[in-house]
Design an enzyme around this catalytic site. Sequence first.
Site, short mmCIF file in Angstrom:
data_model
loop_
_atom_site.label_atom_id
_atom_site.label_comp_id
_atom_site.label_asym_id
_atom_site.label_seq_id
_atom_site.Cartn_x
_atom_site.Cartn_y
_atom_site.Cartn_z
N ASP A 72 0.85 -1.19 0.00
CA ASP A 72 0.00 0.00 0.00
C ASP A 72 0.89 1.24 0.00
O ASP A 72 2.02 1.21 0.49
CB ASP A 72 -0.92 0.01 1.23
CG ASP A 72 -1.88 1.18 1.20
OD1 ASP A 72 -2.67 1.28 0.24
OD2 ASP A 72 -1.85 2.01 2.14
N GLU A 115 0.75 5.74 0.44
CA GLU A 115 0.04 7.00 0.71
C GLU A 115 0.69 8.08 -0.15
O GLU A 115 1.90 8.03 -0.40
CB GLU A 115 0.12 7.38 2.18
CG GLU A 115 -0.50 6.35 3.14
CD GLU A 115 -1.98 6.14 2.93
OE1 GLU A 115 -2.65 7.03 2.37
OE2 GLU A 115 -2.48 5.06 3.31
N GLU A 164 -6.40 18.22 1.95
CA GLU A 164 -7.27 17.06 1.74
C GLU A 164 -6.51 15.75 1.95
O GLU A 164 -7.05 14.79 2.54
CB GLU A 164 -7.86 17.09 0.32
CG GLU A 164 -8.78 18.25 0.05
CD GLU A 164 -8.02 19.53 -0.33
OE1 GLU A 164 -6.77 19.49 -0.33
OE2 GLU A 164 -8.68 20.53 -0.61
N HIS A 205 -4.31 10.79 5.71
CA HIS A 205 -3.25 9.99 6.34
C HIS A 205 -2.50 10.69 7.47
O HIS A 205 -1.73 10.04 8.18
CB HIS A 205 -2.24 9.51 5.28
CG HIS A 205 -1.75 10.57 4.34
ND1 HIS A 205 -1.11 11.71 4.76
CD2 HIS A 205 -1.81 10.65 2.99
CE1 HIS A 205 -0.78 12.45 3.71
NE2 HIS A 205 -1.21 11.82 2.61
N HIS A 231 -5.50 6.48 7.42
CA HIS A 231 -4.82 5.57 6.51
C HIS A 231 -3.33 5.55 6.85
O HIS A 231 -2.72 6.59 7.07
CB HIS A 231 -5.01 6.03 5.06
CG HIS A 231 -6.38 5.82 4.54
ND1 HIS A 231 -6.67 5.01 3.47
CD2 HIS A 231 -7.58 6.29 4.96
CE1 HIS A 231 -7.96 5.00 3.24
NE2 HIS A 231 -8.54 5.78 4.13
N ASP A 249 -2.36 -0.65 6.69
CA ASP A 249 -3.30 -1.05 5.64
C ASP A 249 -2.81 -2.31 4.91
O ASP A 249 -3.62 -3.14 4.49
CB ASP A 249 -3.50 0.09 4.64
CG ASP A 249 -4.41 1.18 5.19
OD1 ASP A 249 -4.87 1.04 6.34
OD2 ASP A 249 -4.67 2.17 4.48
#
Length: 228
Positions: free
Chosen positions: A7, A9, A52, A57, A150, A155
């Site tokens: 995963d 970010e 945003e 995260h 997140h 994750d």
Amino acid sequence: MREIVLDTETTGFEPETGDRIVEIGAVELYNHVPTGNTYHQYINPERSMPQEAFEVHGLGDDFLRDKPLFAQIVDDFLEFIGDSKLVIHNATFDVKFLNAELGWAKRPLLPKDCAIDTLAIARRKFPGSPASLDALCRRFGIDNASRTLHGALLDSEILADVYLELIGGKQPDLVLSPVRQGGDDGGEDNWRPQRRPEPLAPRITDEEKAAHAAFVEKLGEAALWSRG
């Protein structure tokens, strides 16, 4: 079989407009079993973090400022994933960013078939149902209470559990399938156990045989072992 559940970010949705990866997390599976071997790295995106993305995260400019650039960690990352198949939720997104970063670092890009997309698997398996990672955790009873924001490594660990459920439950390779014997005219349903070509050597000693015979003799003629 080695797989890497992965995963990322990012600062946004489009590397073509300047968005970058800020975190990579990955979990190693071997024959569908987590090995405990993981990869985790925060990355300085060399740009400011949009509000945003920060709300998703929680990785801000001050935290990321002293982290290494992608070009500084790319070789360690590539060594960890090797040529293993990647397992990613919404793989198109993450592979797009990884290939953008690899291109900027002048490294070979990941091939188009590098990843298994768990989002696609979930949509095929449960058509019309929510297929987000949180929704799949609820479906499979996977604890994701610590996922308030997140995070790439967390994750990945959760996704590893989800992936194993999607493909048939944890450690699906432990399901024992009958081994086909003989020629091509039977199939698995016709399988039958075969006599050993050579009998196993006896494991009872002469002393044990003598002790058993003495025990049976004491029981008299009514003993089960005395009936022919």
